[in-house]
Every structure is written in C-alpha cells, then in structure tokens.
Design a protein around this motif. Sequence first.
Motif, PDB file in Angstrom:
ATOM      1  N   MET B  73       0.832  -1.206   0.000  1.00  0.00           N
ATOM      2  CA  MET B  73       0.000   0.000   0.000  1.00  0.00           C
ATOM      3  C   MET B  73       0.863   1.251   0.000  1.00  0.00           C
ATOM      4  SD  MET B  73      -2.768  -1.171   2.753  1.00  0.00           S
ATOM      5  CE  MET B  73      -4.364  -0.565   2.359  1.00  0.00           C
ATOM      6  N   LEU B  74       1.933   1.230   0.766  1.00  0.00           N
ATOM      7  CA  LEU B  74       2.787   2.409   0.833  1.00  0.00           C
ATOM      8  C   LEU B  74       3.463   2.667  -0.504  1.00  0.00           C
ATOM      9  CD1 LEU B  74       4.437   2.158   4.341  1.00  0.00           C
ATOM     10  CD2 LEU B  74       2.666   3.711   3.569  1.00  0.00           C
ATOM     11  N   ALA B  75       3.673   1.598  -1.268  1.00  0.00           N
ATOM     12  CA  ALA B  75       4.311   1.782  -2.567  1.00  0.00           C
ATOM     13  C   ALA B  75       3.412   2.537  -3.520  1.00  0.00           C
ATOM     14  CB  ALA B  75       4.679   0.419  -3.152  1.00  0.00           C
ATOM     15  N   THR B  76       2.114   2.407  -3.292  1.00  0.00           N
ATOM     16  CA  THR B  76       1.197   3.030  -4.241  1.00  0.00           C
ATOM     17  C   THR B  76       0.491   4.262  -3.682  1.00  0.00           C
ATOM     18  OG1 THR B  76      -0.532   1.520  -3.500  1.00  0.00           O
ATOM     19  CG2 THR B  76       0.725   0.868  -5.439  1.00  0.00           C
ATOM     20  N   THR B  77       0.389   4.349  -2.359  1.00  0.00           N
ATOM     21  CA  THR B  77      -0.343   5.480  -1.787  1.00  0.00           C
ATOM     22  C   THR B  77       0.617   6.526  -1.258  1.00  0.00           C
ATOM     23  OG1 THR B  77      -1.692   3.731  -0.858  1.00  0.00           O
ATOM     24  CG2 THR B  77      -2.378   5.978  -0.401  1.00  0.00           C
ATOM     25  N   GLU B  78       0.213   7.735  -1.332  1.00  0.00           N
ATOM     26  CA  GLU B  78       0.983   8.808  -0.723  1.00  0.00           C
ATOM     27  C   GLU B  78       0.581   8.902   0.745  1.00  0.00           C
ATOM     28  OE1 GLU B  78       3.532  10.645  -1.974  1.00  0.00           O
ATOM     29  OE2 GLU B  78       3.599  11.108   0.168  1.00  0.00           O
ATOM     30  N   MET B  79       1.522   8.616   1.626  1.00  0.00           N
ATOM     31  CA  MET B  79       1.153   8.490   3.035  1.00  0.00           C
ATOM     32  C   MET B  79       0.918   9.829   3.717  1.00  0.00           C
ATOM     33  SD  MET B  79       2.990   6.224   5.915  1.00  0.00           S
ATOM     34  CE  MET B  79       3.050   6.899   7.527  1.00  0.00           C
ATOM     35  N   SER B  80       1.622  10.843   3.293  1.00  0.00           N
ATOM     36  CA  SER B  80       1.539  12.114   4.024  1.00  0.00           C
ATOM     37  C   SER B  80       0.134  12.687   4.012  1.00  0.00           C
ATOM     38  CB  SER B  80       2.529  13.114   3.443  1.00  0.00           C
ATOM     39  OG  SER B  80       2.333  13.210   2.044  1.00  0.00           O
ATOM     40  N   SER B  81      -0.578  12.449   2.906  1.00  0.00           N
ATOM     41  CA  SER B  81      -1.939  12.999   2.862  1.00  0.00           C
ATOM     42  C   SER B  81      -2.863  12.244   3.798  1.00  0.00           C
ATOM     43  CB  SER B  81      -2.472  12.951   1.427  1.00  0.00           C
ATOM     44  OG  SER B  81      -2.430  11.611   0.974  1.00  0.00           O
ATOM     45  N   ALA B  82      -2.541  10.969   4.050  1.00  0.00           N
ATOM     46  CA  ALA B  82      -3.430  10.158   4.890  1.00  0.00           C
ATOM     47  C   ALA B  82      -3.045  10.214   6.362  1.00  0.00           C
ATOM     48  CB  ALA B  82      -3.414   8.717   4.410  1.00  0.00           C
ATOM     49  N   GLN B  83      -1.901  10.866   6.643  1.00  0.00           N
ATOM     50  CA  GLN B  83      -1.387  10.805   8.008  1.00  0.00           C
ATOM     51  C   GLN B  83      -2.346  11.327   9.058  1.00  0.00           C
ATOM     52  OE1 GLN B  83       2.467  12.613   8.128  1.00  0.00           O
ATOM     53  NE2 GLN B  83       3.503  10.684   7.760  1.00  0.00           N
ATOM     54  N   ALA B  84      -2.994  12.443   8.763  1.00  0.00           N
ATOM     55  CA  ALA B  84      -3.914  13.009   9.756  1.00  0.00           C
ATOM     56  C   ALA B  84      -5.024  12.015  10.070  1.00  0.00           C
ATOM     57  CB  ALA B  84      -4.490  14.318   9.248  1.00  0.00           C
ATOM     58  N   ALA B  85      -5.551  11.412   9.003  1.00  0.00           N
ATOM     59  CA  ALA B  85      -6.634  10.446   9.195  1.00  0.00           C
ATOM     60  C   ALA B  85      -6.152   9.239   9.988  1.00  0.00           C
ATOM     61  CB  ALA B  85      -7.189  10.007   7.846  1.00  0.00           C
ATOM     62  N   ILE B  86      -4.921   8.788   9.685  1.00  0.00           N
ATOM     63  CA  ILE B  86      -4.368   7.630  10.378  1.00  0.00           C
ATOM     64  C   ILE B  86      -4.224   7.914  11.859  1.00  0.00           C
ATOM     65  CG2 ILE B  86      -2.347   6.167  10.642  1.00  0.00           C
ATOM     66  CD1 ILE B  86      -1.829   6.484   7.667  1.00  0.00           C
ATOM     67  N   ILE B  87      -3.653   9.072  12.161  1.00  0.00           N
ATOM     68  CA  ILE B  87      -3.409   9.402  13.566  1.00  0.00           C
ATOM     69  C   ILE B  87      -4.721   9.538  14.320  1.00  0.00           C
ATOM     70  CG2 ILE B  87      -2.481  11.162  15.104  1.00  0.00           C
ATOM     71  CD1 ILE B  87      -0.262  11.611  13.105  1.00  0.00           C
ATOM     72  N   ARG B  88      -5.667  10.181  13.683  1.00  0.00           N
ATOM     73  CA  ARG B  88      -6.970  10.326  14.328  1.00  0.00           C
ATOM     74  C   ARG B  88      -7.576   8.960  14.603  1.00  0.00           C
ATOM     75  NH1 ARG B  88      -9.950  12.807  10.433  1.00  0.00           N
ATOM     76  NH2 ARG B  88      -8.399  14.470  10.414  1.00  0.00           N
ATOM     77  N   ASN B  89      -7.453   8.104  13.636  1.00  0.00           N
ATOM     78  CA  ASN B  89      -7.985   6.754  13.744  1.00  0.00           C
ATOM     79  C   ASN B  89      -7.331   5.981  14.878  1.00  0.00           C
ATOM     80  OD1 ASN B  89      -9.324   4.430  13.194  1.00  0.00           O
ATOM     81  ND2 ASN B  89      -8.627   4.239  11.084  1.00  0.00           N
ATOM     82  N   LEU B  90      -6.016   6.117  14.971  1.00  0.00           N
ATOM     83  CA  LEU B  90      -5.269   5.363  15.970  1.00  0.00           C
ATOM     84  C   LEU B  90      -5.530   5.853  17.383  1.00  0.00           C
ATOM     85  CD1 LEU B  90      -1.769   4.959  14.321  1.00  0.00           C
ATOM     86  CD2 LEU B  90      -3.378   3.153  14.853  1.00  0.00           C
ATOM     87  N   LEU B  91      -5.697   7.158  17.535  1.00  0.00           N
ATOM     88  CA  LEU B  91      -5.769   7.687  18.890  1.00  0.00           C
ATOM     89  C   LEU B  91      -7.171   7.679  19.466  1.00  0.00           C
ATOM     90  CD1 LEU B  91      -3.158  10.560  18.767  1.00  0.00           C
ATOM     91  CD2 LEU B  91      -2.927   8.227  19.558  1.00  0.00           C
ATOM     92  N   THR B  92      -8.148   7.343  18.662  1.00  0.00           N
ATOM     93  CA  THR B  92      -9.478   7.180  19.231  1.00  0.00           C
ATOM     94  C   THR B  92      -9.723   5.699  19.385  1.00  0.00           C
ATOM     95  OG1 THR B  92     -10.351   7.265  16.995  1.00  0.00           O
ATOM     96  CG2 THR B  92     -10.454   9.288  18.271  1.00  0.00           C
ATOM     97  N   GLN B  93      -9.617   5.230  20.607  1.00  0.00           N
ATOM     98  CA  GLN B  93      -9.794   3.791  20.854  1.00  0.00           C
ATOM     99  C   GLN B  93     -11.258   3.514  21.154  1.00  0.00           C
ATOM    100  OE1 GLN B  93      -7.691   1.283  20.725  1.00  0.00           O
ATOM    101  NE2 GLN B  93      -5.849   2.388  20.178  1.00  0.00           N
TER     102      GLN B  93
END
Lengths: 150, 93
Positions: B73-93
Amino acid sequence: MHREALAGNPNPSRHLQALHFLGALARINKLRARKSPPSRRATALGGRRITRAAYAAMAVAAGPRRAWSRAILLGLRRNSIAKPFLIKKRILKPHRELRDVGSRAEELRRLLPGARRMEFGSLLDETLNYIHHLTAQVGIMQKIADSLCK
Amino acid sequence: MSSRRLRSRQSSSTRITEDQIIELVSKLQALLPESRIRGNDRVSASKVLQDTCNYIKSLHREVDDLSERLSQMLATTEMSSAQAAIIRNLLTQ
C-alpha cells in the motif's frame, strides 16, 4: 514507575506503540521514495522492514522491564533480523503428541523472545504481556491499513 | 538451576506459587480466541499452553501479512496525505 500512572490517558502504552510504529513507517516510506521506481524486491524488503518496525514498536511500548522486549531491542541493536519470528519456514522439532505441560512450555519458550531459560511462572507472565502487545500491534496495523484504503 | 515443570520443587525461595501459576493459566485461557466458545470451563494447563502457542503463531503470521499489505500500500499510496486520518484513527480507541 508505571506509565499508566503518569498520564491521564487510560492507555498511554498503546498510544506510544501506535505512534512509534507510525513514525517508523513514515521513515521507511521516505527511504522507499528515494529509490524509485519501486521494484518487487524493494516491496519484499519493505515488508520485512515493516515487520521489524512492528516488533520494535511493541518492545518500546513494553519497556525494558520485560525479557521479551529486551531481547527484541537487543536483537535490533545488533542489526540482525531476530530469527525466531522473522524466518517463516523454520523447521521445528517433530511435534510429539504429548499432553505434558513441560513440552508445551518448551514450545512457548521457543516462540517467545528472550524466554529460553525462563522459569515457568515467569514464562506465563511474560506470555500474557507479549500477547497483549502483539494483539495491540495487529490492531494498530489493521487500522492503518484501513485508513490507507479509503 | 531452574525447574521447568509445573510441579516445581518447592524451595523456600520460590518466587511464584502454584496458586499464582493457576491464576496465570486462567488469565491466558481468557485471552485465547477459543475462550469465546468455551466460556469459563476449566481447560487443562497443557491445552491452554498448546492453544497459546497456536495463538501466538497465528498472531505472528498476521503481523507478517499486514506488513506485506502495508508495504504494497505504501508503494502506491501517498502516506503524508493520509497521516492526519491515520493518527486520528489510531488515537481514538
């Protein structure tokens, strides 16, 4: 000394694990971006790097109090891929159908980093903690994969 | 010189008692995916250990598989644009 006591956060160690892993992922991604186009070999190597980052995140979150986390951090510092769990086609001893707790404990000692000579009670305690962090890591990676999918 | 069997020689300096071992085994049993089916029925220590080993192995495989997936996935997706969403996702348990 418990991290849980320090933060107001109910699960600081899990957040630490998630953020550490995410940081490592970003670094790996940066490395990959320099070498474009991505080859198939690069993807396979990236997979192993990510696996290493996963176990590193677990070990950092668990801290140095655990034998398994120390074993992982030590193995990473030596820059070697920790063998017990990163070589998939490992040939174990032939599986005997014993009900013996002793032989089960032996298998557990092979699976758990740093547990070779561990006494039984500590082995169980370490296993509980290891599984706790391992399941957390799977959850973290799953969430990241889901986020990247959208 | 550590004894590896469940009935370890009881020395005066035994750190972990047999009761504590029983408690640890039942805690392990509660963690196992099988416990959702079995409920609280007592299972032999040997079975708990066997299931624990299998569980750990399957978790290791999951980490490997997820690493593969993330690598692709990282090879094909640009991670920086998704970072905010990822962090939000991770920190809300």
